[in-house]
Design a protein around this motif. Structure first.
Motif, PDB file in Angstrom:
ATOM      1  N   ILE A  38     -13.310 -27.488  13.694  1.00 17.98           N
ATOM      2  CA  ILE A  38     -13.731 -28.436  12.670  1.00 17.98           C
ATOM      3  C   ILE A  38     -13.597 -29.848  13.235  1.00 17.98           C
ATOM      4  N   PRO A  39     -14.713 -30.584  13.393  1.00 16.18           N
ATOM      5  CA  PRO A  39     -14.642 -31.966  13.892  1.00 16.18           C
ATOM      6  C   PRO A  39     -14.409 -32.952  12.745  1.00 16.18           C
ATOM      7  N   THR A  40     -13.621 -33.974  12.990  1.00 14.01           N
ATOM      8  CA  THR A  40     -13.387 -35.014  11.989  1.00 14.01           C
ATOM      9  C   THR A  40     -13.348 -36.375  12.673  1.00 14.01           C
ATOM     10  N   ASP A  41     -13.698 -37.417  11.912  1.00 12.41           N
ATOM     11  CA  ASP A  41     -13.570 -38.791  12.411  1.00 12.41           C
ATOM     12  C   ASP A  41     -12.153 -39.308  12.249  1.00 12.41           C
ATOM     13  N   LYS A  42     -11.453 -38.764  11.222  1.00 11.04           N
ATOM     14  CA  LYS A  42     -10.098 -39.234  10.939  1.00 11.04           C
ATOM     15  C   LYS A  42      -9.091 -38.129  11.251  1.00 11.04           C
ATOM     16  N   LYS A  43      -7.855 -38.547  11.481  1.00 15.39           N
ATOM     17  CA  LYS A  43      -6.814 -37.580  11.776  1.00 15.39           C
ATOM     18  C   LYS A  43      -6.353 -36.885  10.499  1.00 15.39           C
ATOM     19  N   VAL A  44      -6.167 -35.551  10.603  1.00 17.63           N
ATOM     20  CA  VAL A  44      -5.758 -34.739   9.462  1.00 17.63           C
ATOM     21  C   VAL A  44      -4.236 -34.659   9.426  1.00 17.63           C
ATOM     22  N   ALA A  45      -3.676 -34.989   8.280  1.00 14.85           N
ATOM     23  CA  ALA A  45      -2.226 -34.903   8.112  1.00 14.85           C
ATOM     24  C   ALA A  45      -1.812 -33.551   7.548  1.00 14.85           C
ATOM     25  N   LYS A  46      -2.679 -32.931   6.706  1.00  9.59           N
ATOM     26  CA  LYS A  46      -2.324 -31.692   6.029  1.00  9.59           C
ATOM     27  C   LYS A  46      -3.563 -30.835   5.824  1.00  9.59           C
ATOM     28  N   TRP A  47      -3.423 -29.537   6.060  1.00  8.86           N
ATOM     29  CA  TRP A  47      -4.499 -28.557   5.843  1.00  8.86           C
ATOM     30  C   TRP A  47      -4.085 -27.646   4.694  1.00  8.86           C
ATOM     31  N   ILE A  48      -4.983 -27.449   3.722  1.00 10.30           N
ATOM     32  CA  ILE A  48      -4.671 -26.596   2.573  1.00 10.30           C
ATOM     33  C   ILE A  48      -5.814 -25.591   2.390  1.00 10.30           C
ATOM     34  N   LEU A  49      -5.460 -24.319   2.396  1.00  6.47           N
ATOM     35  CA  LEU A  49      -6.422 -23.234   2.215  1.00  6.47           C
ATOM     36  C   LEU A  49      -6.531 -22.885   0.731  1.00  6.47           C
ATOM     37  N   ASP A  50      -7.746 -22.659   0.251  1.00  4.78           N
ATOM     38  CA  ASP A  50      -8.018 -22.320  -1.151  1.00  4.78           C
ATOM     39  C   ASP A  50      -7.364 -23.329  -2.096  1.00  4.78           C
ATOM     40  N   PRO A  51      -7.704 -24.607  -1.963  1.00  2.00           N
ATOM     41  CA  PRO A  51      -7.002 -25.651  -2.726  1.00  2.00           C
ATOM     42  C   PRO A  51      -7.227 -25.585  -4.227  1.00  2.00           C
ATOM     43  N   PHE A  52      -8.342 -24.958  -4.671  1.00  2.00           N
ATOM     44  CA  PHE A  52      -8.646 -24.886  -6.099  1.00  2.00           C
ATOM     45  C   PHE A  52      -8.343 -23.511  -6.686  1.00  2.00           C
ATOM     46  N   LEU A  53      -7.631 -22.670  -5.932  1.00  7.22           N
ATOM     47  CA  LEU A  53      -7.204 -21.346  -6.400  1.00  7.22           C
ATOM     48  C   LEU A  53      -8.391 -20.527  -6.889  1.00  7.22           C
ATOM     49  N   GLU A  54      -9.425 -20.448  -6.068  1.00 10.72           N
ATOM     50  CA  GLU A  54     -10.666 -19.793  -6.502  1.00 10.72           C
ATOM     51  C   GLU A  54     -10.947 -18.455  -5.838  1.00 10.72           C
ATOM     52  N   THR A  55     -10.059 -17.954  -4.972  1.00  7.11           N
ATOM     53  CA  THR A  55     -10.327 -16.679  -4.288  1.00  7.11           C
ATOM     54  C   THR A  55      -9.363 -15.573  -4.671  1.00  7.11           C
ATOM     55  N   ALA A  56      -8.413 -15.822  -5.565  1.00 12.30           N
ATOM     56  CA  ALA A  56      -7.394 -14.842  -5.960  1.00 12.30           C
ATOM     57  C   ALA A  56      -6.481 -14.485  -4.796  1.00 12.30           C
ATOM     58  N   ASP A  57      -6.161 -15.455  -3.963  1.00 11.83           N
ATOM     59  CA  ASP A  57      -5.235 -15.256  -2.849  1.00 11.83           C
ATOM     60  C   ASP A  57      -3.851 -14.938  -3.415  1.00 11.83           C
ATOM     61  N   ILE A  58      -3.268 -13.813  -2.975  1.00 11.66           N
ATOM     62  CA  ILE A  58      -2.014 -13.353  -3.585  1.00 11.66           C
ATOM     63  C   ILE A  58      -0.779 -14.034  -2.995  1.00 11.66           C
ATOM     64  N   THR A  73       0.092 -17.875  -1.591  1.00 10.09           N
ATOM     65  CA  THR A  73      -0.332 -19.226  -1.229  1.00 10.09           C
ATOM     66  C   THR A  73       0.726 -19.963  -0.410  1.00 10.09           C
ATOM     67  N   GLU A  74       1.852 -19.307  -0.144  1.00  9.66           N
ATOM     68  CA  GLU A  74       2.910 -19.959   0.635  1.00  9.66           C
ATOM     69  C   GLU A  74       2.456 -20.264   2.057  1.00  9.66           C
ATOM     70  N   ASP A  75       1.537 -19.436   2.590  1.00 10.31           N
ATOM     71  CA  ASP A  75       1.059 -19.641   3.961  1.00 10.31           C
ATOM     72  C   ASP A  75      -0.327 -20.283   3.996  1.00 10.31           C
ATOM     73  N   ASN A  76      -0.708 -20.931   2.897  1.00 12.12           N
ATOM     74  CA  ASN A  76      -2.024 -21.559   2.822  1.00 12.12           C
ATOM     75  C   ASN A  76      -2.014 -23.020   3.270  1.00 12.12           C
ATOM     76  N   GLY A  77      -0.846 -23.552   3.547  1.00 15.56           N
ATOM     77  CA  GLY A  77      -0.755 -24.937   3.990  1.00 15.56           C
ATOM     78  C   GLY A  77      -0.287 -25.026   5.429  1.00 15.56           C
ATOM     79  N   PHE A  78      -0.765 -26.043   6.117  1.00 15.32           N
ATOM     80  CA  PHE A  78      -0.290 -26.311   7.474  1.00 15.32           C
ATOM     81  C   PHE A  78      -0.295 -27.819   7.706  1.00 15.32           C
ATOM     82  N   PRO A  79       0.846 -28.371   8.146  1.00 21.13           N
ATOM     83  CA  PRO A  79       2.132 -27.723   8.387  1.00 21.13           C
ATOM     84  C   PRO A  79       2.709 -27.126   7.099  1.00 21.13           C
ATOM     85  N   ARG A  80       3.609 -26.148   7.264  1.00 23.26           N
ATOM     86  CA  ARG A  80       4.182 -25.454   6.119  1.00 23.26           C
ATOM     87  C   ARG A  80       5.059 -26.392   5.285  1.00 23.26           C
ATOM     88  N   GLU A  81       5.033 -26.139   3.967  1.00 27.46           N
ATOM     89  CA  GLU A  81       5.919 -26.873   3.069  1.00 27.46           C
ATOM     90  C   GLU A  81       7.309 -26.244   3.115  1.00 27.46           C
TER      91      GLU A  81
END
Length: 783
Positions: A716-736, A738-746
């Motif tokens: 994924i290319p970006t112009d700005k530096k990414v501080a945090k990555w969040i997977l399924d941010p709107f809770l729309e896939t029924a991911d069972i 979500t503890e491992d959906n963020g990087f770096p980990r909380e």
């Protein structure tokens, strides 16, 4: 990590083909291609009855049955006695030597399959008399079939097999012909069991009757199963034919009756004042009381002086039900639905107020409009909502029996209010699925319950922006999807064999449709396909393949992977971001690059040992003996050579202007490592939170998993530096998970618990609390 500038040409040329494209691993996981292959033999072969596009074929046919019924309700014995004439039209290409009818009241016979096969134990601490009543009740329930005759009065041979009855025809019924016959019968009405029965009110000695699956009905004969005569065990509901009904219902003369269809003799059963109110309700914008609470309470205290016969007519319906009581308050108004006037009506005892008087009929009107918008225009003249018992609901053409009852003091919790509104939407909504789009409930519960629950969710959100819907959103199905897979069955399971019926037949299919609408297909494509399915199969009998094929045919979206995973499987969704690698194009000149490398190396040398050695070691051997020095003691490996400068200039000279812009843009290239831990593939939705506080959403179609369904990398290319990555941010896939959906980990949060001294006392609902504190009326409701 930075790439050496000597390789930036390789990066530019190969980025699209190497890093940004999904590569097949050397050894494909077993499920990779299997998940995205077509369903194939799991769907029936298309034919001239049901096409590959999901529409009815040119030779599609279905049977029809018309009914003329006369019945009487005995309020003392709690008994129904009836006679009916059935005219059955054989519109199939086949000759029929016998007919099958459904005797659903036989479900309550003690030796019925449904009763005999119930399992479970006894809870020593919570056993109730109600649990033992079906086992010890001396009454004989089920049909008494008094006669089965042809139109000349001759007896017809019949055989009863539990909840089914076969009538042997003296002459086979040829294709394109019809046969008429009559049946006389009676049965004792059971207490309300969730679908039908009576509710008794000890305080006033009266009962409300909700009468359904109450007359022998034709079984379905179709192109899929032939005769659908699977026994009624109680969970799988009904499979029925369309037809026209004329029904005469004789009841005590102080009863109010609501039923499937239009009342044919209002002047014979309503008072002059009630008829006047009826006319007023035709143009009202709020419900008009046809029978007031005061009138209903007066009727409760009196006794009937005779009988009345209410005559109803219903055309092109698959069933007929009715409700009858002297306790009923009756309100009504006509509403416009897709350019047509329709009666919205409610029947309820005083125990339902204030909730029912304020909300029921308004919710009926809203439901008709909402469902008509999302499926087909409501075709019938009326829709009733009847207050049956505290919770739950049940549906029949043009009439439904619904729960939701306030406390005796008139207050109610928010959950009771939302539950009542939700159940009315759901049960009135069943007028569309399956009363119009006439699926086989005995075989596939999800085809009506799941689709209807999905439309219920849409209608609830249109009713109140903050409506607390229990089903529909992906996050609400997560607790069920987390359960042990051995305790789940696929949605594509016969109705009688489903475990966890509510989550499986209602919530999971409804959630799946919402995921299709919001995440996979988009609203425009989904809504067009769903509406076309309803249009194609209105007043016909669809099966799962017809739905699956229509959704793909109209939208142009390949959904076989979704049907296989969500409907035929039990795997959950569980995606994770395992790691993120950060790359950038090296655009530094040799001088700057070497200067930076020298600084980095010097910084790394500043260890604690080096710092202490400066004072602890007075002189090294080399410092004391200059003859120990050689070339390397004075060599600067970070010095820039002329050859380095020349290679840099030569390489840069070969770049196009666009390539030079890319090199100088200082773009960031992130390699996101994704895992599919749950098994069920889903689109990947990633939220990037940048260092400057802004964010951006990346949506990647599900096909990212088509060559490797276990783990993938995505650049994924970006112009700005990414501080945090969040997977399924709107809770729309029924991911069972979500503890491992963020990087770096909380960091992990502590669990909290409350402590009470002794047992926590029951809490009054908020309305009761306000009433107690103010000693008066409750705001926002009717007292």
């Amino acid at each position: 990590m930075k790439l050496n500038k000597l390789f930036f040409l390789f990066l530019i040329v190969a980025l699209s083909s190497q890093l940004m494209a999904q590569q097949a691993p050397a050894s494909l996981p077993y499920n990779a291609n299997k998940r995205f292959e077509q369903i194939g033999n799991d769907l029936p072969t298309p034919n001239s009855y049901r096409t590959a596009s999901g529409s009815p074929g040119k030779d599609y046919w279905q049977q029809r049955a018309d009914y003329d019924i006369k019945a009487e309700l005995d309020d003392t014995e709690r008994k129904i006695t009836g006679s009916e004439t059935i005219t059955y039209y054989n519109q199939s290409p086949d000759q029929l030597g016998y007919l099958w009818l459904q005797l659903d009241q036989n479900l309550f016979q003690k030796d019925a399959i449904g009763n005999s096969t119930k399992t479970g134990g006894i809870n020593n601490n919570q056993a109730t008399f109600e649990q033992f009543k079906p086992l010890t009740d001396p009454k004989k329930y089920g049909y008494n079939i008094l006669s089965v005759r042809d139109m000349k009065g001759a007896d017809l041979k019949y055989t009863i097999n539990n909840t089914m009855m076969r009538i042997d025809l003296p002459t086979p019924l040829k294709s394109g012909t019809s046969v008429s016959f009559s049946i006389d019968w009676n049965f004792l009405i059971t207490e309300y069991y969730g679908r039908a029965g009576y509710e008794f009110f000890p305080k006033d000695g009266n009962a409300n009757y909700f009468i359904a699956h109450w007359f022998p009905r034709m079984a379905v004969y179709n192109d899929v199963y032939g005769w659908q005569h699977k026994q009624f065990l109680g969970q799988g509901e009904f499979t029925l034919n369309f037809g026209n009904y004329k029904v005469a219902l004789t009841v005590p003369n102080d009863h109010v009756v609501g039923a499937s269809g239009e009342l044919q003799n209002p002047t014979a059963v309503l008072s002059a004042e009630q008829l006047k109110r009826w006319e007023k309700a035709k143009t009202a914008t709020r419900p008009v009381l046809l029978v007031s609470q005061e009138e209903a309470e007066k009727a409760e205290k009196s006794k009937p002086t005779g009988k009345k016969t209410w005559i109803y007519k219903a055309d092109n319906v698959r069933d007929f039900a009715f409700a009858s009581s002297r306790k009923f308050i009756w309100d009504a108004m006509q509403v416009e639905v897709e350019g047509k006037k329709v009666w919205a009506m409610s029947l309820y005892p005083k125990e339902g107020n204030p909730l029912w008087g304020q909300y029921s009929t308004m919710v009926v009107a809203h439901t008709l409009r909402s469902y008509s918008k999302h499926s087909v225009a409501y075709p019938y003249p009326v829709a009733y909502s009847c207050h049956s018992i505290a919770g739950g609901g049940m549906e029949y053409p043009m009439i439904s029996f619904n729960g939701g009852r306030p406390e005796a003091d008139g207050t109610y919790s928010e959950a009771v209010k939302a539950g009542m509104i939700g159940v009315i939407i759901h049960e009135v909504g069943h007028n569309f699925f399956p009363m119009i789009i006439n699926s086989d409930e005995r075989q596939w519960s999800w085809m009506d319950e799941g689709l209807n629950t999905f439309c219920q969710y849409l209608a609830e959100q249109e009713w109140d922006r903050n409506f607390p819907s229990r089903r529909g959103e992906a996050q609400y199905i997560v607790p069920y999807m987390k359960t042990d897979p051995t305790q789940q069955v696929p949605i594509m399971t016969n109705s009688e064999n489903i475990m966890a019926f509510g989550p499986n037949a209602y919530a999971k299919p409804a959630t799946g449709l919402n995921i299709l609408r919001e995440t996979i297909m988009g609203r425009e494509l989904f809504d067009a396909a769903f509406k076309e399915y309803a249009r194609r199969w209105a007043f016909k009998q669809p099966y799962p393949a017809d739905f699956f094929r229509t959704m793909e045919d109209v939208s142009g979206v390949d959904l076989d992977w979704f049907w296989k995973g969500w409907f035929y499987g039990v795997e959950p969704v569980n995606q994770s971001i395992e790691n993120v690698e950060w790359y950038g194009i090296d655009n530094l000149s040799p001088e700057k690059k070497n200067e930076k490398a020298k600084g980095d190396a010097e910084a790394k040398r500043q260890t604690m040992s080096t710092i202490r050695n400066k004072t602890d070691i007075q002189k090294t051997v080399v410092e004391e003996n200059p003859d120990m020095r050689d070339f390397y003691n004075s060599y600067d490996k970070y010095a820039t050579s002329d050859a380095d400068k020349k290679r840099f200039e030569q390489t840069r000279a070969t770049l196009s202007e666009d390539e030079k812009k890319l090199v100088d843009a200082n773009k960031n290239f992130y390699v996101v490592n994704l895992k599919n831990k749950g098994g069920l593939p889903m689109p990947v939705i990633i939220k990037m939170q940048f260092e400057d506080g802004t964010d951006e959403i990346v949506r990647i179609p599900v096909e990212i998993w088509r060559l490797n369904d276990k783990e993938v990398k995505k650049v994924i290319p970006t112009d700005k530096k990414v501080a945090k990555w969040i997977l399924d941010p709107f809770l729309e896939t029924a991911d069972i998970d979500t503890e491992d959906n963020g990087f770096p980990r909380e960091p992990e949060q502590p669990s909290r618990f409350q402590v009470f001294k002794g047992q926590r006392p029951p809490q009054p609902n908020p309305m009761q609390q306000q009433k107690q504190s103010q000693g008066g009326a409750v705001q926002g409701g009717k007292n």
